[in-house]
Enzyme design. Structure first.
Site, PDB file in Angstrom:
ATOM      1  N   ALA A 143      66.823 -37.385  -3.370  1.00 18.40           N
ATOM      2  CA  ALA A 143      68.063 -36.928  -2.769  1.00 18.40           C
ATOM      3  C   ALA A 143      67.624 -35.541  -2.007  1.00 18.40           C
ATOM      4  CB  ALA A 143      69.315 -36.506  -3.741  1.00 18.40           C
ATOM      5  N   GLY A 201      65.989 -40.072  -6.140  1.00 14.98           N
ATOM      6  CA  GLY A 201      66.604 -41.124  -5.591  1.00 14.98           C
ATOM      7  C   GLY A 201      65.965 -42.024  -4.635  1.00 14.98           C
ATOM      8  N   GLU A 237      65.011 -44.610  -7.209  1.00 16.78           N
ATOM      9  CA  GLU A 237      66.426 -45.588  -7.284  1.00 16.78           C
ATOM     10  C   GLU A 237      66.974 -46.390  -6.025  1.00 16.78           C
ATOM     11  OE1 GLU A 237      69.464 -42.638  -9.986  1.00 16.78           O
ATOM     12  OE2 GLU A 237      68.325 -41.498  -8.197  1.00 16.78           O
ATOM     13  N   GLU A 297      64.494 -35.903 -11.875  1.00 10.44           N
ATOM     14  CA  GLU A 297      65.748 -34.970 -12.167  1.00 10.44           C
ATOM     15  C   GLU A 297      65.603 -34.203 -12.984  1.00 10.44           C
ATOM     16  OE1 GLU A 297      66.447 -38.805  -9.848  1.00 10.44           O
ATOM     17  OE2 GLU A 297      65.187 -38.213 -11.548  1.00 10.44           O
TER      18      GLU A 297
HETATM   19  N1  T1G Z   1      64.978 -32.315  -1.023  1.00 12.66           N
HETATM   20  C1  T1G Z   1      64.815 -31.471   0.021  1.00 12.66           C
HETATM   21  N2  T1G Z   1      63.694 -30.978   0.547  1.00 12.66           N
HETATM   22  C2  T1G Z   1      62.669 -31.288  -0.341  1.00 12.66           C
HETATM   23  C3  T1G Z   1      62.960 -32.209  -1.306  1.00 12.66           C
HETATM   24  C4  T1G Z   1      63.967 -32.714  -1.759  1.00 12.66           C
HETATM   25  N3  T1G Z   1      64.152 -33.569  -2.633  1.00 12.66           N
HETATM   26  N4  T1G Z   1      61.381 -32.432  -2.049  1.00 12.66           N
HETATM   27  C5  T1G Z   1      60.656 -31.416  -1.213  1.00 12.66           C
HETATM   28  N5  T1G Z   1      61.220 -30.881  -0.034  1.00 12.66           N
HETATM   29  C6  T1G Z   1      60.813 -30.015   0.855  1.00 12.66           C
HETATM   30  C7  T1G Z   1      60.201 -28.647   0.143  1.00 12.66           C
HETATM   31  O1  T1G Z   1      61.197 -27.627  -0.175  1.00 12.66           O
HETATM   32  C8  T1G Z   1      59.304 -27.998   1.112  1.00 12.66           C
HETATM   33  O2  T1G Z   1      59.811 -27.598   2.229  1.00 12.66           O
HETATM   34  C9  T1G Z   1      58.718 -29.405   1.728  1.00 12.66           C
HETATM   35  O3  T1G Z   1      59.654 -30.446   1.522  1.00 12.66           O
HETATM   36  C10 T1G Z   1      57.285 -29.784   1.110  1.00 12.66           C
HETATM   37  O4  T1G Z   1      57.481 -29.775  -0.183  1.00 12.66           O
HETATM   38  C11 T1G Z   1      70.397 -38.818  -7.140  1.00 12.66           C
HETATM   39  C12 T1G Z   1      69.971 -36.299  -7.509  1.00 12.66           C
HETATM   40  C13 T1G Z   1      57.608 -34.628  -3.067  1.00 12.66           C
HETATM   41  C14 T1G Z   1      55.949 -34.195  -4.706  1.00 12.66           C
HETATM   42  O5  T1G Z   1      62.758 -33.493  -7.526  1.00 12.66           O
HETATM   43  O6  T1G Z   1      58.267 -32.775  -6.403  1.00 12.66           O
HETATM   44  O7  T1G Z   1      66.967 -37.390  -6.383  1.00 12.66           O
HETATM   45  O8  T1G Z   1      59.016 -25.207   2.032  1.00 12.66           O
HETATM   46  O9  T1G Z   1      55.793 -27.945  -0.708  1.00 12.66           O
HETATM   47  O10 T1G Z   1      53.528 -29.927  -2.679  1.00 12.66           O
HETATM   48  O11 T1G Z   1      68.933 -39.184  -8.589  1.00 12.66           O
HETATM   49  O12 T1G Z   1      57.991 -31.669  -2.875  1.00 12.66           O
HETATM   50  O13 T1G Z   1      57.998 -26.820   3.666  1.00 12.66           O
HETATM   51  O14 T1G Z   1      60.462 -25.792   3.682  1.00 12.66           O
HETATM   52  O15 T1G Z   1      56.738 -29.396  -2.538  1.00 12.66           O
HETATM   53  O16 T1G Z   1      53.348 -32.087  -1.155  1.00 12.66           O
HETATM   54  C15 T1G Z   1      64.492 -35.362  -7.173  1.00 12.66           C
HETATM   55  C16 T1G Z   1      61.070 -32.745  -5.430  1.00 12.66           C
HETATM   56  C17 T1G Z   1      65.614 -34.980  -6.199  1.00 12.66           C
HETATM   57  C18 T1G Z   1      60.927 -34.144  -5.945  1.00 12.66           C
HETATM   58  C19 T1G Z   1      55.806 -33.070  -2.342  1.00 12.66           C
HETATM   59  N6  T1G Z   1      63.138 -35.369  -6.349  1.00 12.66           N
HETATM   60  N7  T1G Z   1      59.766 -32.634  -4.483  1.00 12.66           N
HETATM   61  O17 T1G Z   1      54.877 -32.003  -2.904  1.00 12.66           O
HETATM   62  O18 T1G Z   1      55.108 -30.365  -0.701  1.00 12.66           O
HETATM   63  S1  T1G Z   1      66.986 -35.084  -7.212  1.00 12.66           S
HETATM   64  C20 T1G Z   1      62.465 -34.510  -6.842  1.00 12.66           C
HETATM   65  C21 T1G Z   1      58.530 -32.685  -4.963  1.00 12.66           C
HETATM   66  C22 T1G Z   1      67.605 -36.732  -6.981  1.00 12.66           C
HETATM   67  C23 T1G Z   1      69.112 -38.671  -7.490  1.00 12.66           C
HETATM   68  C24 T1G Z   1      68.719 -37.405  -7.739  1.00 12.66           C
HETATM   69  C25 T1G Z   1      57.489 -32.208  -4.070  1.00 12.66           C
HETATM   70  C26 T1G Z   1      56.927 -33.593  -3.560  1.00 12.66           C
HETATM   71  P1  T1G Z   1      59.250 -26.428   2.912  1.00 12.66           P
HETATM   72  P2  T1G Z   1      56.375 -29.368  -1.023  1.00 12.66           P
HETATM   73  P3  T1G Z   1      54.028 -30.950  -1.621  1.00 12.66           P
END
Ligand code: T1G
Length: 654
Positions: free
Chosen positions: A63, A102, A105, A125
């Protein structure tokens, strides 16, 4: 905002492509785009199957966390996934990079999944203080055994494509062209009866309730007050006994409760703080030099860990030591780290052989004359380090960068001892260096922007969290720790006891209290450090010599079985009333009336000191932002991540 969802047609196959850089987060426009794509492909009689694929480096990484603080705009993700599951044509998720939260999912809503080798699939999450909120807790344990689903959801750790194939999470692995393999796969399922929707299936290999309760208990102990893993476990336990619809409602209820909780706010703050601290506007236009060969001076615990991190980042490493015996010991340490990585399945034999092949060693500095970057990790003594830097200055190429792993020495003084201070920088790793993510990048007064930018890039290449810090005694982390350790020592004389302060810190969420930590590090180390400071300490400064007295009783901590605590098994701290008596006697000797302190009073006191020292670091420009301080304290000093950090706490409690 252009539409991030496009449909291409390949014969009877529709290809739905997501294009929402940088990580194809499921923002509102992506969700709406997928729903329209379902309607469009359902309505098109020529279409017999649909492939869902993403542009860029990754499949959907979840998400859009940036949308969390705002009112939710439909279609909501659970509805998108349900619509996918009910689509009239079979959908095949073609996954590369990461399918997280998400994103996974959504893939579980599809009817089939194919992933590129090297893809990571997970529901992380809990790391954001949440649980899956779009059906992950209901659909995953209906696709893979509950034990595997439980581990993935409560730990937040992703699995590899190979593991996903073995558990049945994915149907196929693509080793070549993902889209081509997905189209070929789709053609093999077009005429097959539609698989049952996951939400219509029973739980796969349910766990006995007592098994889940035992796992939940262990989890609660490990989470030290963080809610999300515990709620995830409880949700999965309940979901085993519920039908899918009731399960989805329960999941949503718990998800929304956690999303509104301050723990998730703090964890989301740290998520973005960890990504913002290494962005430095002042060096935005600097030139980052290519680095492929690294020299490491000193093969002790830190040097070996740093060398292993460099090898694991595919760099060529040359270890330098003062004599053959130390060199052999150093190489042994490095190889042992790689061996453990192989045993843990992080690298295979071929990679192990390649990495050890990239390691060379010598006692001759001339053998690193061509190194692009040199990291010194020798004994923490200024004269020893100045000697090393003088030798390096004489042999390395002009464009080489020289870094020191000192954890508190004056980097400006060290740089000034060389002919080119503009190429000298501090890289303060944390022990064990091949595991700890944090690196303080110490920018000296004369360092060039290119050297600074190149060092930040190198730390990122080592998959480290690089936090810039200015030069002062202890940089960011050790400076704050010295401040709250001093405050804790004052509390000992004023009325608290070591085990009470440690208990307060553990109740707050720290893995270990201050006095237990000193026993782990060795009371001789602390004693030597205090002696080094005797010459410069302000004579009017209040000085607590309880630790000195314990040291002089030949109690060095864990290493010899007694320190602030007693260690019969070498690791479990046992309360020692003799230490309490020593502390109380000290108050009496100094005529200090002791007043008892509650855990809250102790923590409030320590947090206030951390925030004050943090404010000083900001005003002195040692730390560039409160986020930098919080990222250092959370990743290097055991400050509970779900509290956000001392600066975040001081802001939110203000
Ligand atoms: N939403 C918004 N921005 C995101 C994002 C996300 N989910 N993930 C990464 N970014 C942005 C981050 O801030 C950065 O921005 C850029 O992308 C690159 O990220 C309903 C509620 C995928 C392994 O927890 O673990 O889904 O600084 O520097 O090292 O069940 O990002 O360039 O402006 O980290 O290559 C669950 C979170 C969400 C994964 C890539 N998902 N992301 O790593 O790049 S909750 C996560 C990561 C959810 C549902 C629920 C990592 C990555 P900027 P980065 P990276």
């Amino acid at each position: 905002m252009s539409n991030p969802v496009h449909i291409d047609i390949d014969g009877t196959i529709a290809i739905v492509r997501i294009d929402n850089p940088p990580v194809n987060a499921l923002s509102q426009s992506v969700r709406a785009g997928i729903v329209s794509a379902i309607q469009e492909t359902d309505a098109d009689a020529n279409i017999r199957a649909v492939i869902l694929i993403c542009n860029g480096s990754t499949f959907m990484a979840g998400a859009d966390i940036k949308e969390f603080g705002k009112p939710a705009v439909p279609p909501l993700l659970p509805d998108v996934v349900t619509a996918l599951e009910a689509a009239q044509k079979p959908w095949v998720a073609a996954i590369h990079g990461n399918a997280l939260g998400g994103g996974l999912e959504v893939a579980l809503g599809c009817h089939y999944r194919i992933a590129q080798m090297g893809t990571m699939l997970g529901l992380p999450e809990v790391n954001l203080g949440l649980i899956p909120g779009a059906g992950g807790t209901v659909r995953l344990p209906r696709l893979i055994p509950m034990a595997d689903a439980f581990a993935m959801i409560t730990s937040g750790k992703p699995v590899t494509a190979a593991t996903a194939k073995s558990t049945g999470l994915i149907d196929a692995v693509s080793n070549t062209d993902l889209l081509r393999d997905a189209v070929a796969f789709a053609k093999t399922i077009i005429d097959l009866p539609r698989p049952l929707a996951l939400s219509a299936k029973p739980i796969k290999e349910p766990l006995a309730d007592d098994e889940i309760s035992a796992k939940s208990k262990a989890l609660a102990a490990k989470s030290r007050g963080q809610l999300s893993p515990k709620i995830a476990a409880e949700t999965l336990l309940a979901i085993q006994a519920l039908d899918a619809q009731s399960g989805l409602s329960l999941e949503r209820e718990n998800f929304l409760k956690l999303k509104a909780d301050e723990q998730s706010d703090a964890l989301r703050y740290i998520f973005f703080a960890e990504r913002s601290v290494s962005k430095i506007p002042s060096i935005k236009n600097a030139i980052t030099k290519p680095i492929s060969t690294i020299g490491i001076i000193g093969g002790g615990t830190m040097g070996a860990g740093i060398a292993a991190s460099c090898l694991l980042a595919n760099l060529n490493v040359t270890l330098i030591e003062r004599d053959t015996a130390s060199l052999e010991k150093g190489v042994e340490r490095i190889v042992a780290i790689l061996h453990v990585s192989m045993k843990r399945g992080l690298i295979d034999q071929a990679r192990y052989d390649a990495l050890t092949g990239n390691l060379s060693s010598s006692t001759d500095y001339m053998d690193i004359a061509d190194a692009d970057f040199v990291i010194e990790a020798v004994f923490e003594d200024m004269n020893v380090k100045k000697d090393v830097f003088a030798k390096l200055d004489a042999v390395v190429k002009p464009e080489a960068i020289l870094a020191s792993n000192t954890s508190y020495l004056d980097m400006n003084a060290l740089a000034a001892a060389t002919a080119h201070p503009e190429r000298v920088i501090g890289l303060h790793f944390f022990s064990p260096a091949h595991i700890m993510k944090l690196v303080e990048v110490i920018h000296t007064d004369h360092v060039s922007d290119d050297v600074f930018a190149t060092s930040m890039a190198l730390a990122k290449k080592l998959r480290k969290l690089a936090v810039p810090a200015g030069v002062c005694d202890g940089f960011i982390g050790n400076r704050i720790m010295s401040a709250y350790r001093r405050a804790a020592e004052y509390m000992l004389e004023d009325g608290a006891l070591p085990h009470q302060i440690d208990a307060a810190m553990k109740s707050y969420g720290f893995a270990m209290g201050l006095f237990e930590m000193q026993d782990l590090a060795g009371l001789d180390i602390g004693y030597a450090m205090r002696r080094r400071k005797d010459a410069t300490r302000d004579p009017n400064e209040r000085y607590v010599d309880i630790a000195d007295k314990i040291y002089r009783m030949d109690r060095l901590g864990r290493k010899n079985g007694a320190g602030f605590y007693i260690y019969e098994d070498g690791k479990t701290p046992i309360h020692d009333p003799d230490i309490d008596a020593l502390v109380i006697a000290e108050s009496k000797r100094k005529k200090i009336a002791r007043t008892s302190m509650t855990e809250v009073e102790i923590m409030d006191g320590l947090l206030a000191v951390m925030a004050d020292e943090g404010a000083a670091l900001l005003s002195e420009n040692i730390a560039a932002s409160p986020e930098a301080i919080d990222v250092v304290m959370v990743n290097g000093y055991g400050f509970p991540k779900w509290r956000g950090g001392p600066m975040y706490q001081s802001k939110s409690s203000a």
